[in-house]
Write a protein that holds these residues in place. Structure first.
Motif, PDB file in Angstrom:
ATOM      1  N   LYS A  64      24.297 -44.359 -21.057  1.00 18.10           N
ATOM      2  CA  LYS A  64      25.041 -45.572 -20.710  1.00 18.10           C
ATOM      3  C   LYS A  64      24.208 -46.460 -19.778  1.00 18.10           C
ATOM      4  O   LYS A  64      24.174 -47.670 -19.942  1.00 18.10           O
ATOM      5  CB  LYS A  64      26.380 -45.237 -20.055  1.00 18.10           C
ATOM      6  CG  LYS A  64      27.169 -46.514 -19.746  1.00 18.10           C
ATOM      7  CD  LYS A  64      28.520 -46.258 -19.163  1.00 18.10           C
ATOM      8  CE  LYS A  64      29.316 -47.525 -18.965  1.00 18.10           C
ATOM      9  NZ  LYS A  64      28.625 -48.677 -18.440  1.00 18.10           N
TER      10      LYS A  64
ATOM     11  N   PRO B 225      28.559 -44.148 -26.698  1.00 12.95           N
ATOM     12  CA  PRO B 225      29.305 -45.242 -26.068  1.00 12.95           C
ATOM     13  C   PRO B 225      30.794 -44.925 -26.022  1.00 12.95           C
ATOM     14  O   PRO B 225      31.308 -44.220 -26.895  1.00 12.95           O
ATOM     15  CB  PRO B 225      29.052 -46.440 -26.991  1.00 12.95           C
ATOM     16  CG  PRO B 225      28.004 -46.029 -27.945  1.00 12.95           C
ATOM     17  CD  PRO B 225      27.885 -44.551 -27.918  1.00 12.95           C
TER      18      PRO B 225
ATOM     19  N   GLU C  76      32.787 -50.065 -22.980  1.00 10.00           N
ATOM     20  CA  GLU C  76      31.658 -50.651 -23.711  1.00 10.00           C
ATOM     21  C   GLU C  76      32.165 -51.298 -25.003  1.00 10.00           C
ATOM     22  O   GLU C  76      33.130 -50.834 -25.605  1.00 10.00           O
ATOM     23  CB  GLU C  76      30.621 -49.567 -24.058  1.00 10.00           C
ATOM     24  CG  GLU C  76      29.822 -49.066 -22.873  1.00 10.00           C
ATOM     25  CD  GLU C  76      28.777 -48.050 -23.280  1.00 10.00           C
ATOM     26  OE1 GLU C  76      27.652 -48.459 -23.633  1.00 10.00           O
ATOM     27  OE2 GLU C  76      29.077 -46.845 -23.248  1.00 10.00           O
TER      28      GLU C  76
END
Length: 185
Positions: A88, A158, A162
């Motif tokens: 991330k 993800p 996001e």
């Protein structure tokens, strides 16, 4: 959904990022970048010797990619970037640049507000077995198949908040492209 300025096609080595990214960019009429083309020679040499990259190897490379995305998007150019972006924090750097990097790239421009790239993350996901088989069939790439496990070990898929979609690598290329273009509508 508003069309993002850039699409990030991400996943482990062998997931099809470059193939999907190049085809998608061609279909959309967007500019295409393969992040592998921007690795410094030291990174390529390490990977070629089977040495996994560390964050300090990746962060300057990711900051450079952010600057390229920002420049193109700011000039009105839509972009597709194929980049592993496994963690991330790596995706955050691609979006926000050096200000969110745990290790700073450089210290210029401290007073400016960080500029963000509006990014849609396309995560190409698949099992270790499927992707490992693909890597073994691939010829002439600097990323040896032995490093695949290290990529799966650090992968942070993800998740909300996001802006992302996840697509299985088990789908064929035209299905993958159709899914992404449908998401952009």
């Amino acid at each position: 959904m508003a069309v993002p300025g850039a699409l990030l096609v991400m996943g482990v080595s062998g997931s099809g990022k470059s193939t999907v990214g190049a085809l998608l960019a061609s279909e959309l009429g967007w500019k295409f970048y393969d992040a592998d083309d921007y690795h410094p020679e030291e990174n390529r040499m390490k990977m070629g010797k089977g040495i996994p990259l560390k964050d300090q190897d990746r962060i300057p490379w990711l900051c450079n990619l952010h600057d390229i995305l920002l420049r193109d998007v700011a000039s009105g150019q839509h972009v597709v970037l194929a980049c592993s972006a496994l963690k991330k924090v790596y995706r955050d750097i691609l979006i926000r640049g050096k200000d969110c990097a745990p290790l700073k790239c450089d210290e210029t421009g401290k007073d400016k507000q960080p500029a963000e790239v509006k990014l849609l993350v396309v995560h190409l996901s698949g099992s270790f077995e499927v992707i490992s088989r693909r890597l073994l069939e691939r010829k002439g790439h600097f990323m040896p198949p032995e490093l695949l496990q290290s990529q799966f070990d650090i992968l942070e898929p993800p998740s909300a908040p996001e802006n992302f979609i996840q697509i299985s690598v088990d789908k064929n290329l035209s299905e993958i492209i159709a899914t992404i273009t449908e998401t952009l509508k």
